[in-house]
Scaffold this motif. Structure first.
Motif, PDB file in Angstrom:
ATOM      1  N   SER A  34       3.281  -3.515   9.600  1.00  0.00           N
ATOM      2  CA  SER A  34       3.426  -2.395   8.664  1.00  0.00           C
ATOM      3  C   SER A  34       2.745  -1.128   9.156  1.00  0.00           C
ATOM      4  O   SER A  34       1.588  -1.148   9.590  1.00  0.00           O
ATOM      5  N   ASP A  93      11.829  -6.718  -2.812  1.00  0.00           N
ATOM      6  CA  ASP A  93      11.180  -7.608  -1.831  1.00  0.00           C
ATOM      7  C   ASP A  93      10.336  -8.702  -2.506  1.00  0.00           C
ATOM      8  O   ASP A  93       9.811  -9.591  -1.829  1.00  0.00           O
ATOM      9  N   HIS A  94      10.176  -8.622  -3.838  1.00  0.00           N
ATOM     10  CA  HIS A  94       9.252  -9.549  -4.515  1.00  0.00           C
ATOM     11  C   HIS A  94       9.612 -11.018  -4.303  1.00  0.00           C
ATOM     12  O   HIS A  94       8.733 -11.848  -4.052  1.00  0.00           O
ATOM     13  N   TYR A 119       0.853  -1.195   0.000  1.00  0.00           N
ATOM     14  CA  TYR A 119       0.000   0.000   0.000  1.00  0.00           C
ATOM     15  C   TYR A 119       0.890   1.246   0.000  1.00  0.00           C
ATOM     16  O   TYR A 119       0.732   2.144   0.798  1.00  0.00           O
ATOM     17  N   GLY A 147       3.820   6.297 -14.763  1.00  0.00           N
ATOM     18  CA  GLY A 147       3.886   7.463 -13.881  1.00  0.00           C
ATOM     19  C   GLY A 147       3.651   7.031 -12.454  1.00  0.00           C
ATOM     20  O   GLY A 147       3.257   5.887 -12.192  1.00  0.00           O
ATOM     21  N   ALA A 180       4.548  -4.542  -3.949  1.00  0.00           N
ATOM     22  CA  ALA A 180       5.612  -4.293  -2.968  1.00  0.00           C
ATOM     23  C   ALA A 180       6.839  -3.814  -3.746  1.00  0.00           C
ATOM     24  O   ALA A 180       6.880  -3.886  -4.985  1.00  0.00           O
ATOM     25  N   SER A 226       1.781   1.099   7.231  1.00  0.00           N
ATOM     26  CA  SER A 226       0.762   1.484   6.237  1.00  0.00           C
ATOM     27  C   SER A 226      -0.598   0.859   6.522  1.00  0.00           C
ATOM     28  O   SER A 226      -1.594   1.203   5.884  1.00  0.00           O
TER      29      SER A 226
HETATM   30  N1  NAP Z   1       6.604   4.300  -7.828  1.00  0.00           N
HETATM   31  C1  NAP Z   1       6.254   4.384  -9.094  1.00  0.00           C
HETATM   32  O1  NAP Z   1       6.117   5.481  -9.646  1.00  0.00           O
HETATM   33  C2  NAP Z   1       5.993   3.146  -9.930  1.00  0.00           C
HETATM   34  C3  NAP Z   1       5.488   3.308 -11.233  1.00  0.00           C
HETATM   35  C4  NAP Z   1       5.177   2.161 -11.966  1.00  0.00           C
HETATM   36  C5  NAP Z   1       5.402   0.905 -11.408  1.00  0.00           C
HETATM   37  N2  NAP Z   1       5.930   0.787 -10.142  1.00  0.00           N
HETATM   38  C6  NAP Z   1       6.139  -0.555  -9.586  1.00  0.00           C
HETATM   39  O2  NAP Z   1       5.153  -0.771  -8.579  1.00  0.00           O
HETATM   40  C7  NAP Z   1       5.674  -1.649  -7.563  1.00  0.00           C
HETATM   41  C8  NAP Z   1       5.546  -0.980  -6.204  1.00  0.00           C
HETATM   42  O3  NAP Z   1       6.383   0.167  -6.179  1.00  0.00           O
HETATM   43  P1  NAP Z   1       6.088   1.370  -5.170  1.00  0.00           P
HETATM   44  O4  NAP Z   1       6.979   2.500  -5.580  1.00  0.00           O
HETATM   45  O5  NAP Z   1       4.613   1.600  -5.079  1.00  0.00           O
HETATM   46  O6  NAP Z   1       6.585   0.718  -3.774  1.00  0.00           O
HETATM   47  P2  NAP Z   1       6.549   1.377  -2.308  1.00  0.00           P
HETATM   48  O7  NAP Z   1       5.968   2.743  -2.372  1.00  0.00           O
HETATM   49  O8  NAP Z   1       7.919   1.202  -1.748  1.00  0.00           O
HETATM   50  O9  NAP Z   1       5.520   0.456  -1.511  1.00  0.00           O
HETATM   51  C9  NAP Z   1       5.784  -0.859  -1.207  1.00  0.00           C
HETATM   52  C10 NAP Z   1       4.685  -1.403  -0.312  1.00  0.00           C
HETATM   53  O10 NAP Z   1       4.899  -2.802  -0.107  1.00  0.00           O
HETATM   54  C11 NAP Z   1       4.649  -3.075   1.262  1.00  0.00           C
HETATM   55  N3  NAP Z   1       5.231  -4.340   1.729  1.00  0.00           N
HETATM   56  C12 NAP Z   1       6.478  -4.605   2.206  1.00  0.00           C
HETATM   57  N4  NAP Z   1       6.552  -5.893   2.613  1.00  0.00           N
HETATM   58  C13 NAP Z   1       5.331  -6.467   2.388  1.00  0.00           C
HETATM   59  C14 NAP Z   1       4.767  -7.752   2.611  1.00  0.00           C
HETATM   60  N5  NAP Z   1       5.487  -8.751   3.154  1.00  0.00           N
HETATM   61  N6  NAP Z   1       3.478  -7.963   2.266  1.00  0.00           N
HETATM   62  C15 NAP Z   1       2.728  -6.971   1.733  1.00  0.00           C
HETATM   63  N7  NAP Z   1       3.208  -5.722   1.500  1.00  0.00           N
HETATM   64  C16 NAP Z   1       4.489  -5.472   1.821  1.00  0.00           C
HETATM   65  C17 NAP Z   1       5.214  -1.863   1.959  1.00  0.00           C
HETATM   66  O11 NAP Z   1       4.755  -1.809   3.278  1.00  0.00           O
HETATM   67  P3  NAP Z   1       5.296  -0.679   4.327  1.00  0.00           P
HETATM   68  O12 NAP Z   1       4.430   0.484   4.060  1.00  0.00           O
HETATM   69  O13 NAP Z   1       5.102  -1.301   5.640  1.00  0.00           O
HETATM   70  O14 NAP Z   1       6.752  -0.449   3.972  1.00  0.00           O
HETATM   71  C18 NAP Z   1       4.646  -0.753   1.072  1.00  0.00           C
HETATM   72  O15 NAP Z   1       3.307  -0.454   1.426  1.00  0.00           O
HETATM   73  C19 NAP Z   1       7.109  -1.944  -7.978  1.00  0.00           C
HETATM   74  O16 NAP Z   1       7.130  -3.155  -8.713  1.00  0.00           O
HETATM   75  C20 NAP Z   1       7.467  -0.765  -8.863  1.00  0.00           C
HETATM   76  O17 NAP Z   1       8.510  -1.026  -9.781  1.00  0.00           O
HETATM   77  C21 NAP Z   1       6.208   1.873  -9.388  1.00  0.00           C
END
Ligand code: NAP
Length: 328
Positions: A50, A84-85, A24, A131, A80, A52
């Motif tokens: 978490s 961490d995937h 989240y 984005g 995530a 979040s």
């Molecule tokens: N950011 C971008 O602009 C963007 C754009 C396109 C695609 N993406 C892709 O989207 C994906 C997520 O990226 P993001 O930037 O949104 O990541 P992020 O903001 O770092 O969020 C990661 C989330 O995963 C949670 N998490 C950690 N361990 C977990 C577990 N065991 N079970 C369930 N949830 C867990 C984290 O919890 P906590 O809150 O507790 O840390 C956090 O809520 C990635 O694959 C990324 O490449 C990102």
């Protein structure tokens, strides 16, 4: 390239599935809210402790662990952080996902570089909005959307592509365009761009320009306006009109300056280095370094953040941004 839109997607497909959004953060929150507003049943999965969890609960979602959510989900969306995937999939998802469920990714990295090798009975698709989550949510609420790329890695059910299009439509991307790619193309191009153009090269260019002017005795405020503030003007013009259109909108002096300077900064050596970066991405050595840093608690990432925060451009920027805000 064929561009898919809402009319090419069956909204009923994703609405009829139980979707578990794993994570989240930046993307997880935006995608979950858009899905729910598109009448898709969504639960959120987060780690036990978490921070979040409170936010997801405040937003009205049921929150559980990934292991719990996967036991009942038809579709699990892996949002995530990429590094961490592997662990989350191996420990929490693979043992619990139902037979024939679907896995959705927001980025191709973990499939392209083998962090996850999905069970053969699963549909595996990519829906990657181009984005950040804030823009994905804002555009959805405004009645528009963000372009998304989609791909199919495994089609166990025979309807993986239809599911990917239905999902992309539900997060708002069908309003503007859903473009086909592969996991490898999306992951490699994205990792290349992050380093060679967007987050790597452009800020470095801004630092170098700022330092050159300040070292030559120019005031930091003038150097900041010239080398940083005007990047927004450039980005807006290029976004709206393309590079040739941007050239038409600037003065002849600026255009002649671009002709003199551009190719001297981005020269053959820069292009050689870009090709080297692409080779490091494709060979997996970049992802290997990323995972090593993550395992060690991110010493290199933290040091780089500290260096950026200590750069003199930040102090000038904070002062000048406060002035602008004061006016508003
Ligand atoms: N950011 C971008 O602009 C963007 C754009 C396109 C695609 N993406 C892709 O989207 C994906 C997520 O990226 P993001 O930037 O949104 O990541 P992020 O903001 O770092 O969020 C990661 C989330 O995963 C949670 N998490 C950690 N361990 C977990 C577990 N065991 N079970 C369930 N949830 C867990 C984290 O919890 P906590 O809150 O507790 O840390 C956090 O809520 C990635 O694959 C990324 O490449 C990102």
């Amino acid at each position: 390239m064929q561009v898919f839109r809402d009319e090419d997607a069956d909204p009923g497909l994703i609405r009829g599935r139980k979707v578990a959004v794993i994570g989240y953060g930046n993307q997880g929150r935006a995608q979950a809210l858009n899905l729910r507003d598109s009448r898709v049943p969504v639960t959120i999965a987060l780690g036990e402790g978490s921070a979040s969890r409170a936010r997801a609960a405040e937003d009205g979602f049921d929150v559980m662990t990934a292991a719990e959510a996967c036991r009942t989900a038809d579709v699990a969306v892996m949002l995530a952080a990429d590094e961490d995937h592997g662990r989350i999939y191996a420990e929490e998802m693979a043992p619990n996902l139902r037979d024939g469920a679907a896995l959705v990714f927001g980025h191709g990295l973990s499939i392209r570089f083998g962090l996850i090798v999905p069970r053969r009975d699963l549909d595996v698709v990519l829906v990657a909005p181009k984005g950040p989550g804030t823009a994905l949510r804002r555009d959805y609420e405004n009645g528009s959307g963000l372009i998304a790329l989609f791909a199919v890695d495994q089609d166990a059910s025979g309807e993986a592509q239809a599911l990917a299009l239905s999902y992309a439509s539900a997060i708002g991307s069908g309003r503007v365009g859903i473009l086909p790619t592969s996991f490898a193309e999306e992951a490699e191009a994205d990792l290349f761009n992050e380093q060679a153009v967007l987050w790597g090269a452009i800020p470095e260019l801004i630092h170098a320009g700022f330092e050159t002017l300040v070292d030559a005795g120019f005031s930091p405020e003038i150097a900041y306006f010239e080398c940083l503030t005007e990047v927004k003007l450039l980005a807006d013009l290029i976004y709206e009109r393309g590079i040739a259109g941007m050239r038409e909108a600037i003065s002849n002096t600026a255009e002649f300056g671009a002709l003199k300077g551009g190719a001297r900064i981005v020269d053959q050596d820069t292009r050689t280095e870009m090709r080297r970066i692409l080779r490091e991405v494709r060979s997996g050595s970049f992802v290997h370094e990323l995972l090593e840093d993550a395992r060690a608690g991110y010493p290199r990432l933290k040091a780089s953040r500290a260096r950026a925060a200590a750069h003199p451009i930040e102090e000038v920027g904070a002062r000048l941004r406060a002035l602008t805000k004061g006016k508003g």
